[in-house]
Design a protein around this motif. Structure first.
Motif, PDB file in Angstrom:
ATOM      1  N   ARG A  30      12.314 -46.343  31.004  1.00  0.00           N
ATOM      2  CA  ARG A  30      13.067 -45.504  31.935  1.00  0.00           C
ATOM      3  C   ARG A  30      14.548 -45.454  31.560  1.00  0.00           C
ATOM      4  O   ARG A  30      15.165 -44.385  31.580  1.00  0.00           O
ATOM      5  CB  ARG A  30      12.915 -46.024  33.364  1.00  0.00           C
ATOM      6  CG  ARG A  30      13.651 -45.191  34.415  1.00  0.00           C
ATOM      7  CD  ARG A  30      13.474 -45.782  35.802  1.00  0.00           C
ATOM      8  NE  ARG A  30      14.119 -44.979  36.814  1.00  0.00           N
ATOM      9  CZ  ARG A  30      15.385 -45.090  37.176  1.00  0.00           C
ATOM     10  NH1 ARG A  30      16.167 -45.993  36.586  1.00  0.00           N
ATOM     11  NH2 ARG A  30      15.892 -44.331  38.133  1.00  0.00           N
ATOM     12  N   PHE A  62      15.096 -43.272  28.544  1.00  0.00           N
ATOM     13  CA  PHE A  62      14.606 -41.899  28.614  1.00  0.00           C
ATOM     14  C   PHE A  62      15.775 -40.917  28.664  1.00  0.00           C
ATOM     15  O   PHE A  62      16.677 -41.037  29.483  1.00  0.00           O
ATOM     16  CB  PHE A  62      13.715 -41.718  29.839  1.00  0.00           C
ATOM     17  CG  PHE A  62      13.049 -40.374  29.907  1.00  0.00           C
ATOM     18  CD1 PHE A  62      12.261 -39.923  28.874  1.00  0.00           C
ATOM     19  CD2 PHE A  62      13.223 -39.562  31.018  1.00  0.00           C
ATOM     20  CE1 PHE A  62      11.641 -38.681  28.928  1.00  0.00           C
ATOM     21  CE2 PHE A  62      12.604 -38.320  31.095  1.00  0.00           C
ATOM     22  CZ  PHE A  62      11.814 -37.880  30.038  1.00  0.00           C
ATOM     23  N   THR A 115      14.588 -42.116  21.716  1.00  0.00           N
ATOM     24  CA  THR A 115      13.145 -41.940  21.580  1.00  0.00           C
ATOM     25  C   THR A 115      12.558 -43.163  20.886  1.00  0.00           C
ATOM     26  O   THR A 115      13.106 -43.639  19.892  1.00  0.00           O
ATOM     27  CB  THR A 115      12.815 -40.685  20.748  1.00  0.00           C
ATOM     28  OG1 THR A 115      13.239 -39.518  21.451  1.00  0.00           O
ATOM     29  CG2 THR A 115      11.320 -40.570  20.501  1.00  0.00           C
ATOM     30  N   VAL A 132       3.668 -42.113  33.445  1.00  0.00           N
ATOM     31  CA  VAL A 132       4.100 -41.252  32.347  1.00  0.00           C
ATOM     32  C   VAL A 132       3.158 -40.071  32.256  1.00  0.00           C
ATOM     33  O   VAL A 132       1.933 -40.224  32.358  1.00  0.00           O
ATOM     34  CB  VAL A 132       4.084 -42.021  31.007  1.00  0.00           C
ATOM     35  CG1 VAL A 132       4.589 -41.134  29.862  1.00  0.00           C
ATOM     36  CG2 VAL A 132       4.902 -43.303  31.099  1.00  0.00           C
ATOM     37  N   LEU A 188       8.255 -40.058  33.435  1.00  0.00           N
ATOM     38  CA  LEU A 188       8.646 -40.083  32.039  1.00  0.00           C
ATOM     39  C   LEU A 188       7.733 -39.128  31.280  1.00  0.00           C
ATOM     40  O   LEU A 188       6.584 -38.904  31.682  1.00  0.00           O
ATOM     41  CB  LEU A 188       8.504 -41.493  31.468  1.00  0.00           C
ATOM     42  CG  LEU A 188       9.301 -42.603  32.160  1.00  0.00           C
ATOM     43  CD1 LEU A 188       8.889 -43.963  31.613  1.00  0.00           C
ATOM     44  CD2 LEU A 188      10.784 -42.383  31.994  1.00  0.00           C
ATOM     45  N   TRP A 207      11.699 -36.940  23.983  1.00  0.00           N
ATOM     46  CA  TRP A 207      10.459 -37.580  24.391  1.00  0.00           C
ATOM     47  C   TRP A 207      10.669 -39.077  24.554  1.00  0.00           C
ATOM     48  O   TRP A 207      11.397 -39.698  23.788  1.00  0.00           O
ATOM     49  CB  TRP A 207       9.373 -37.324  23.360  1.00  0.00           C
ATOM     50  CG  TRP A 207       9.094 -35.874  23.114  1.00  0.00           C
ATOM     51  CD1 TRP A 207       9.683 -35.077  22.171  1.00  0.00           C
ATOM     52  CD2 TRP A 207       8.182 -35.042  23.833  1.00  0.00           C
ATOM     53  NE1 TRP A 207       9.181 -33.792  22.253  1.00  0.00           N
ATOM     54  CE2 TRP A 207       8.262 -33.748  23.260  1.00  0.00           C
ATOM     55  CE3 TRP A 207       7.298 -35.266  24.893  1.00  0.00           C
ATOM     56  CZ2 TRP A 207       7.486 -32.683  23.725  1.00  0.00           C
ATOM     57  CZ3 TRP A 207       6.532 -34.201  25.352  1.00  0.00           C
ATOM     58  CH2 TRP A 207       6.624 -32.931  24.773  1.00  0.00           C
ATOM     59  N   SER A 208      10.000 -39.679  25.540  1.00  0.00           N
ATOM     60  CA  SER A 208      10.097 -41.123  25.703  1.00  0.00           C
ATOM     61  C   SER A 208       9.620 -41.824  24.435  1.00  0.00           C
ATOM     62  O   SER A 208      10.239 -42.776  23.970  1.00  0.00           O
ATOM     63  CB  SER A 208       9.255 -41.582  26.905  1.00  0.00           C
ATOM     64  OG  SER A 208       9.328 -42.984  27.070  1.00  0.00           O
TER      65      SER A 208
END
Length: 531
Positions: free
Chosen positions: A170, A173, A177, A388, A419, A441-442
């Motif tokens: 988190r 994010f 990445t 997610v 996420l 993107w996470s």
């Protein structure tokens, strides 16, 4: 999404310029098209539409934007014989539009980045047999969704390890990445994740190891689950997951769930290479949609869920947290869990979570819902069941698009509460494009190099090296201190204007007692690297 539009007059060429009006409309018949049938009918705007019945059909529109920026694209379609999926590509960025079953309806395809001047918009069939009447383009985003992501995982009893991993994801994010890779073959596995064939392939291409590594429970359950090769495969995966976590990495598990009935050993519902799985979720349900707990189908489902839960419990006892992505790509229909409709699949996802957490006591999991398309709202198990939302996107070789159109749609689908990850991919997204196009993107995770997958090779060594050595991409080297010294300190707190002199942290925000002998660390907000 329907929207009232003010429409401009058309140019015969199919190329228009944007003005101060709300939207620009381009008729399909005014565009370039191939392998489409021109239909004349007064119900269509302009009296004409294009019918796409062949897989090779394509409509190419040209739109001249007065200024660069974000534009919302609408498509007016005729679904003909039921709901369809339409591919929409703008300047190489692709998403898909799932139509309703209505005749003649205008729907939002998404928000796209367009450049000043000429832009190319292509429509092709994902499923054939539909008609396109026109497209409309409006400047700006139709509905700006702001992120509002919980600071806690959905599992109220989440373990300390799970909380640490979730907090790490988190807090990073939108800023960084996490790099990843999926594993396939396990014959090179010896408990050292850095020596695994797929992980090594990334290292050889970039000089860095991925921080996230994917594993599969595909051999943990099913008809052959007691076979030594199957058991050895799963056990090798577990040992690698342990080693990865100890090194500071993140294990991510997928489950290609083999036929619960044991009638076949398949998870595909339409595989021509082996007997397909015909198991239906409904075979474990009563007529009213509730679970038939006395049925053999239900008991087999529960048996398999508990088997997977036991593996997570073993990891939990070792203080290890993992990512878990069950029932992925359901609406595609190629897996058995996607052949019985959205509602039943969503209930099965809920059953997995409820059994694992409520019955078995698994609390070391970060839960991922992985829809097949960005339009799968009916397949959503509910926001209280996942942390997610993720999507699988396989661009063409050496196409490093950020896939921002899909990212934006997932943000809307999850109402900005989750996420967003790229759970499977071919080429990795270029890190500069991720940030320029606001699609960070996470994590991303190319599929495996082993078993002749060669997915690492779909990204050039130069691109691998560029991205893996960028400070905005997290590698295993960045996490060399492991998870054991984690403190609840967000990375953004390192940006304090008045840092203490003894503030030494790794990239996960964990306070370090001293400067590490190697790896990446931060002192008073400044990043240092020791090789």
């Amino acid at each position: 999404m329907k929207k009232a539009l003010f429409l401009l007059s058309l140019l015969v060429s199919g190329s228009l310029s944007s003005y101060a009006q709300e939207a620009t409309k381009i008729e399909a018949e005014a565009a370039k098209y191939a392998d489409c049938k021109l239909i004349e009918d007064s119900k269509y705007s302009g009296g004409k539409a294009l019918e796409l019945t062949d897989e090779s059909a394509k409509i190419t529109f040209t739109y001249n934007a007065a200024e660069s920026g974000k534009f919302t694209l609408y498509v007016c379609y005729d679904a003909l014989y039921g709901a369809k999926v339409v591919n929409v590509t703008v300047n190489g960025a692709t998403t898909n539009l799932q139509t309703g079953d209505k005749v003649l309806e205008e729907a939002e395809a998404g928000t796209f980045i367009m450049k000043k001047g000429e832009n190319t918009i292509e429509i092709t069939p994902n499923w054939t047999w539909f008609r396109i009447d026109y497209i409309s383009i409006a400047s700006g985003s139709s509905a700006a969704v702001e992120f509002n992501i919980s600071d806690k995982p959905v599992d109220a009893k989440a373990s300390d390890a799970a909380k640490k991993v979730y907090t790490f994801l988190r807090d990073n994010f939108g800023k960084k990445t996490v790099s990843g890779i999926m594993t396939g073959d396990m014959t090179t596995a010896n408990g050292d994740v850095t020596k695994h064939e797929d992980v090594r392939a990334v290292y050889k291409a970039s000089g860095k190891y991925p921080a996230l590594v994917g594993f599969d429970f595909m051999n943990a359950t099913g008809k052959e689950e007691e076979t030594s090769w199957y058991k050895d495969y799963t056990n090798a995966s577990i040992e690698l997951a342990k080693d990865l976590y100890k090194r500071g990495g993140i294990p991510a598990f997928t489950w290609h769930w083999r036929d619960p009935s044991r009638a076949t050993n398949a998870f595909y519902a339409n595989n021509q290479d082996q007997t397909p799985c015909t198991f239906k979720i409904s075979s474990a349900m009563n007529a009213d949609g509730s679970w038939n707990t006395s049925s053999s189908a239900y008991k087999n489902i529960i048996k398999d869920i508990h088997t997977i839960a036991d593996y997570f419990l073993a990891l939990q006892q070792s203080g290890i947290a993992c990512i878990f992505r069950p029932l992925h790509e359901a609406s595609g229909g190629w897996f058995w869990w996607g052949t019985d409709g959205a509602e039943r699949c969503a209930k099965l996802y809920q059953l997995i979570v409820d059994e694992m957490t409520g019955v078995k006591g698994v609390h070391n999991v970060i839960w991922v819902w992985n829809p097949c398309t960005v339009n799968d709202k009916d397949w959503n198990p509910g926001e209280s069941y996942y942390d997610v939302i993720a999507i699988d996107i396989y661009n063409n070789n050496f196409d490093y698009s950020s896939n921002y159109a899909a990212f934006d749609k997932l943000k809307t689908l999850s109402e900005g509460k989750k996420l967003i990850a790229l759970s499977e991919n071919g080429p990795i997204p270029d890190v500069d494009k991720e940030f320029e196009e606001e699609a960070v993107w996470s994590w991303w995770m190319p599929w495996y190099q082993s078993w002749n997958g060669k997915f690492v090779d779909k990204t050039s060594s130069a691109e691998w090296t560029k991205c893996m050595n960028d400070s905005r991409v997290i590698t295993l080297e960045d996490l060399s201190q492991g998870w054991g010294t984690f403190v609840d300190t967000a990375i953004r707190s390192l940006q304090s204007e008045e840092p203490a002199d003894n503030n030494i942290f790794d990239l996960q925000g964990r306070r370090l007692a001293k400067v590490p002998s190697k790896g990446v660390y931060i002192i008073n907000g400044k990043k240092y690297i020791k090789n």
